[in-house]
Scaffold this motif. Structure first.
Motif, PDB file in Angstrom:
ATOM      1  N   UNK C 278       0.834  -1.209   0.000  1.00  0.00           N
ATOM      2  CA  UNK C 278       0.000   0.000   0.000  1.00  0.00           C
ATOM      3  C   UNK C 278       0.865   1.254   0.000  1.00  0.00           C
ATOM      4  N   UNK C 279       1.903   1.255   0.837  1.00  0.00           N
ATOM      5  CA  UNK C 279       2.766   2.431   0.897  1.00  0.00           C
ATOM      6  C   UNK C 279       3.481   2.638  -0.441  1.00  0.00           C
ATOM      7  N   UNK C 280       3.933   1.527  -1.044  1.00  0.00           N
ATOM      8  CA  UNK C 280       4.577   1.614  -2.364  1.00  0.00           C
ATOM      9  C   UNK C 280       3.638   2.228  -3.383  1.00  0.00           C
ATOM     10  N   UNK C 281       2.384   1.801  -3.377  1.00  0.00           N
ATOM     11  CA  UNK C 281       1.406   2.321  -4.323  1.00  0.00           C
ATOM     12  C   UNK C 281       1.166   3.812  -4.119  1.00  0.00           C
ATOM     13  N   UNK C 282       0.928   4.205  -2.862  1.00  0.00           N
ATOM     14  CA  UNK C 282       0.661   5.617  -2.566  1.00  0.00           C
ATOM     15  C   UNK C 282       1.894   6.453  -2.886  1.00  0.00           C
ATOM     16  N   UNK C 283       3.066   5.917  -2.541  1.00  0.00           N
ATOM     17  CA  UNK C 283       4.313   6.649  -2.754  1.00  0.00           C
ATOM     18  C   UNK C 283       4.564   6.895  -4.241  1.00  0.00           C
ATOM     19  N   UNK C 284       4.419   5.841  -5.050  1.00  0.00           N
ATOM     20  CA  UNK C 284       4.680   6.015  -6.488  1.00  0.00           C
ATOM     21  C   UNK C 284       3.607   6.877  -7.137  1.00  0.00           C
ATOM     22  N   UNK C 285       2.375   6.739  -6.638  1.00  0.00           N
ATOM     23  CA  UNK C 285       1.300   7.588  -7.169  1.00  0.00           C
ATOM     24  C   UNK C 285       1.617   9.059  -6.886  1.00  0.00           C
ATOM     25  N   UNK C 286       2.059   9.346  -5.674  1.00  0.00           N
ATOM     26  CA  UNK C 286       2.409  10.730  -5.328  1.00  0.00           C
ATOM     27  C   UNK C 286       3.556  11.216  -6.209  1.00  0.00           C
ATOM     28  N   UNK C 287       4.548  10.363  -6.384  1.00  0.00           N
ATOM     29  CA  UNK C 287       5.708  10.754  -7.192  1.00  0.00           C
ATOM     30  C   UNK C 287       5.282  11.026  -8.624  1.00  0.00           C
ATOM     31  N   UNK C 288       4.420  10.165  -9.170  1.00  0.00           N
ATOM     32  CA  UNK C 288       4.006  10.359 -10.561  1.00  0.00           C
ATOM     33  C   UNK C 288       3.126  11.593 -10.709  1.00  0.00           C
ATOM     34  N   UNK C 289       2.352  11.893  -9.662  1.00  0.00           N
ATOM     35  CA  UNK C 289       1.523  13.095  -9.724  1.00  0.00           C
ATOM     36  C   UNK C 289       2.416  14.335  -9.798  1.00  0.00           C
ATOM     37  N   UNK C 290       3.487  14.347  -9.009  1.00  0.00           N
ATOM     38  CA  UNK C 290       4.452  15.449  -9.096  1.00  0.00           C
ATOM     39  C   UNK C 290       5.087  15.466 -10.493  1.00  0.00           C
ATOM     40  N   UNK C 291       5.413  14.269 -11.005  1.00  0.00           N
ATOM     41  CA  UNK C 291       6.100  14.177 -12.293  1.00  0.00           C
ATOM     42  C   UNK C 291       5.256  14.747 -13.424  1.00  0.00           C
ATOM     43  N   UNK C 292       3.930  14.606 -13.326  1.00  0.00           N
ATOM     44  CA  UNK C 292       3.084  15.032 -14.451  1.00  0.00           C
ATOM     45  C   UNK C 292       2.370  16.345 -14.184  1.00  0.00           C
TER      46      UNK C 292
END
Lengths: 330, 239, 323
Positions: C278-292
């Motif tokens: 779950x943390x991996x999912x939320x973490x990568x989602x947050x990172x990708x949101x910043x990325x885009x």
């Protein structure tokens, strides 16, 4: 310890200044004049370097595809003895490599063989921006080397003039430049006063990369009375589909090597994009868009004809074969 | 209970165990021998953790034919080295040990008297050793194998562990590798390993120990206990 | 560290609760300015055509894909650290990164539509090679790691040679750093199986708990170590190869997310595995949101490292001070 009074110091400074001025005058004015009189050729390249040749060059090496195109266009093709592996135009250059009259000296920078260049005994080498270490080495070997790095059409004209001077093909150079100016005038007269079209240029399809405001393509798009939708960024930025949809381009320009085909864009991209809705998706050979040589005005013409289809009576540029190239691209 | 027949074990071309035959029922057995004599190998063979020739039967069942989970139900094992640096609580550690057993972890925690949320890396050496033994005893396996259970322990912890094992061996079979020969005072029987052969020592006298350990020893009798002292002089002269 | 079971379960529950919130928030953010209310109404069938395209066809698949990729990398990373008994355990250690790179480079040479397929196939082939060599050399976790490094060096030399001949380096570099910039529904369907496999891994938490102990300990406690290790490695390879095929080599998540979670809930995979996924999912989602979020994209791998490293360093030092 010598005690100098103020007078001595002033006199010394004046003498030094006069000597320096004399040397400078000789170096920057008299010497070039003399050399010109004596058949020497002095040019200043795009990096601000002064390059002096004793006579017009009979054997030249080109280290960039655009340089090769310039040399062949001005009629100096028979003097070209070395090119890079990326020099695929004009057909005469390819033919020369095939029949052995032109040698391949390498790729772009680190893979260029100095040894090969030296063995060709060139009178001059035409290098390109980014080949600094190669240029330095050639200078050490006393091989006259000019470096081209044009940012606009005027600089390309200047580069063509330089190439003409070095190879003694001044008339050829003038002819090429006037032909290019004619094409530019033709484009400008047709697109003047038209509303600018929003253009999205696809440099690479995965991830989606486009050209920023400091690229030649951005310059060509604005000359063709278009507006690069990503002119607020620089370099070659990666962009998201969402920002493309949000910025809604009127035309999309692909290249045969970007990995996307016209069909991919028309079928898979959202119909909310004007360019997709209206089918304004075009393929232009990237060689005429990114190579700052004589053919760059064809790129300009192709962009103008594509984004302002109604402004031109007939279309001179059409690249239908590219649909197959996209798959077979190296 | 435990029946070892013609057990041989090769490491490459070197034969570590040569046709070992043993039959043990219950009680506390000390396993002695020099370093490299094959003590750990013998334990590993009994657990079928390594290949071997011959047969080993526990309660009449051939260990080679048993799945690992079944062996775990009838044999408890305390290894020489365990993973104390893994960030687990006492309860986690015991629960992991009980996955393939039928046993109650709560009883064990109560018995140990540790806080169940304590991290195992905060336990002292003695406490951790007790935890390992407790984990091996989950579900009361009829055979308990221990590889140097008293190693590095102070006298109090050693005494406590010996007491635990003695208690357990009243009902089950316990085999422990022992390096401190004085602990042989508390075992019910001694198995000696020498040159790949196993032998049950009926009488732990100086002659037998000298043969096993290749060093002159002296036995000192003190009441019902006997202490083993190596003869350092002889040892040094031999060098 | 010495947290009770209640604390551990509350952490997992907190992450479960945070998941829909982060997915909803991510849907609100993007380079196109769409008001909060329009996004909500679009999600429930309203909205004009343009917001439907942006929210439903572009943002939604990308947000879900990024979440699933992080979820899967968190799972695979946790499993890799257990199976290699090594805090530097990383799903990419199995030769998956070098294999996928080889496939991707070949894909970029032929036609980049083939990149996901070739990356997946080569990742699987090379991880089988790494595993076979590791088993031939004794099958211990360290030999597997060394085998991965040795094969990786071999494959990477080929990869770098091939890269020299690529006409366009941008694509392959972006792929090396990881990116979801072209993700739409087809990519979501490719990555979806890794979500289900990852969830299935929860049932293997007992194996993972035993595998992280010493081999002979795990065996004595009833685990058939060789079989369990092989099966776990197969799943790591499958999960990671699918993610790599869609998103490229997204670093950091598989390596550091399990560590961060371990500092909170400890090493028991009963809590660690759900937390890491779950943390991996939320973490990568947050990172990708910043990325885009900006008008131009930033490779997501750069964001994961920029966001994750400070957090990780902080937790590392704090746990030492506390411990």
């Amino acid at each position: 310890m010598v005690n100098m009074d103020r007078k001595t110091v002033i006199v010394g400074i004046v003498v030094i200044a006069i000597v320096a001025a004399a040397i400078g005058f000789y170096a920057f004015y008299v010497y070039p004049q003399k050399t010109q009189g004596s058949g020497k050729i002095v040019v200043k390249d795009d990096m601000g370097r002064t390059v002096i040749l004793n006579k017009t060059a009979d054997r030249v090496v080109s280290l960039a595809p655009s340089n090769t195109e310039i040399l062949f266009a001005i009629g100096a093709g028979s003097k070209v003895v070395g090119v890079t592996e990326f020099c695929d135009y004009p057909p005469e250059a390819v033919e020369g490599v095939k029949n052995g009259s032109i040698a391949v000296v390498g790729g772009f920078a680190s893979d260029i063989s100095i040894e090969k260049i030296v063995s060709l005994k060139p009178d001059a080498v035409f290098a390109y921006y980014g080949q600094k270490s190669v240029v330095e080495e050639l200078e050490n070997l006393s091989i006259p080397t000019v470096v081209f790095n044009p940012h606009n059409l005027d600089m390309i004209y200047n580069d063509i003039t330089i190439a003409g001077e070095i190879t003694g093909m001044n008339d050829g150079a003038k002819k090429v430049i006037s032909e290019m100016r004619n094409t530019v005038n033709y484009v400008e007269s047709h697109v003047a006063n038209l509303p600018a079209k929003k253009v999205f240029f696809v440099a690479w399809g995965n991830p989606l990369m486009t050209a920023g405001n400091d690229t030649f393509i951005n310059y060509l798009i604005s000359l063709a009375d278009g507006k690069n939708i990503f002119s607020d960024s620089s370099g070659w930025p990666t962009v998201s589909m969402e920002s493309i949809v949000a910025r809604n381009p009127d035309a999309i320009i692909l290249t045969p090597h970007c990995g996307l085909t016209k069909k991919d864009v028309l079928n898979n991209w959202s119909n909310e994009i004007n360019a997709v809705k209206n089918g304004s998706v075009y393929v232009i050979d990237d060689d005429i868009l990114v190579r700052p040589g004589p053919r760059i005005v064809q790129g300009l013409l192709a962009i103008a004809e594509d984004i302002h289809p109604n402004a031109f009576e007939e279309k001179s540029y059409n690249l239908e074969v590219t649909e197959q190239w996209a798959v077979a691209a190296p | 209970m435990l029946k070892v027949e013609n057990l041989s074990k090769f490491y490459g071309r070197k034969r570590v165990l040569k046709t070992v035959n043993l039959q043990l029922e219950r009680g506390f057995w000390g396993l002695i021998g020099r370093n490299g004599a094959g003590k750990t190998t013998l334990l590993r063979c009994i657990m079928a953790m390594t290949t071997f020739t011959g047969t080993i039967k526990i309660n009449g069942k051939n260990v080679k034919e048993m799945p690992r989970s079944d062996i775990a139900k009838i044999v408890g094992y305390v290894p020489q080295l365990s993973s104390q640096d893994v960030p687990l609580s006492v309860r986690d550690f015991l629960e992991i040990g009980a996955y393939y057993r039928n046993g109650n972890v709560d009883n064990v925690i109560n018995y140990l008297g540790f806080k169940e949320e304590r991290q195992i890396n905060t336990l002292s050496g003695g406490e951790f050793q007790k935890l390992l033994i407790a984990r091996a005893m989950i579900g009361n396996p009829p055979l308990l194998l221990l590889d140097e259970p008293a190693n590095h322990l102070d006298i109090k912890n050693t005494a406590e562990i010996i007491e635990i094992l003695k208690e357990y061996s009243k009902r089950y079979l316990v085999i422990a590798v022992v390096h401190d020969l004085n602990l042989l005072n508390f075992v019910d029987g001694v198995i000696a390993l020498k040159n790949g052969k196993a032998k049950i020592l009926n009488d732990v006298d100086s002659q037998a120990l000298e043969k096993i350990f290749d060093i002159k020893v002296e036995l000192i009798n003190a009441g019902k206990y006997r202490f083993v002292i190596p003869r350092y002089n002889g040892f040094i002269r031999k060098l | 560290m010495g947290s009770s079971r209640t604390v551990k379960w509350s952490f997992v529950l907190f992450l479960i609760f945070l998941t829909p919130i982060s997915i909803f928030s991510a849907l609100m953010i993007g380079p196109a300015d769409i008001p909060f209310k329009t996004v909500i109404s679009t999600l429930f069938g309203g909205g004009d055509e343009i917001s439907r395209v942006i929210v439903l066809d572009l943002r939604l698949p990308r947000v879900l894909t990024a979440f699933i990729a992080g979820f899967a990398l968190g799972t695979a990373g946790t499993m890799a650290q257990a199976v290699f008994k090594n805090p530097l355990g990383d799903p990419y250690l199995l030769g998956i990164s070098s294999g996928a790179s080889l496939g991707a480079v070949i894909g970029f040479m032929i036609n980049f539509h083939l990149v996901p397929l070739l990356a997946f196939i080569f990742a699987i082939i090379v991880s089988i090679l790494v595993y076979s060599i590791g088993m031939a050399a004794g099958g211990k976790p360290t030999t597997l790691i060394l085998s991965g490094i040795a094969v990786g060096m071999l494959i990477n030399s080929i990869v770098w040679y091939l890269i020299l001949s690529l006409p366009n380096l941008h694509g392959i570099y972006a792929w090396f750093l990881g990116s979801f910039s072209t993700v739409m529904w087809p990519q979501f369907y490719i990555i979806l199986p890794s979500l289900f496999i990852s969830i299935g891994m929860i049932f293997l938490y007992r194996w993972l708990n035993l595998l992280m102990l010493r081999d002979e300990e795990a065996m004595s406690l009833g685990l058939n170590v060789n079989v369990a290790r092989t099966i776990v490695i197969i799943f790591i390879a499958l999960i990671t190869a699918v993610v790599v095929a869609v998103g490229g080599l997204i670093g950091f998540v598989g390596l550091v997310v399990p560590h961060i979670c371990r500092l909170v809930v400890g090493a028991n995979h009963r809590y660690l595995l759900p937390s890491s996924m779950l943390f991996g999912g939320i973490f990568l989602l947050a990172a990708d949101t910043v990325a885009r979020a900006g008008s131009t994209e930033i490779p997501v791998g750069i964001i994961t490292a920029l966001m994750g490293s400070p957090l990780f360093i902080y937790l590392l030092v704090r746990s030492h001070v506390k411990g």
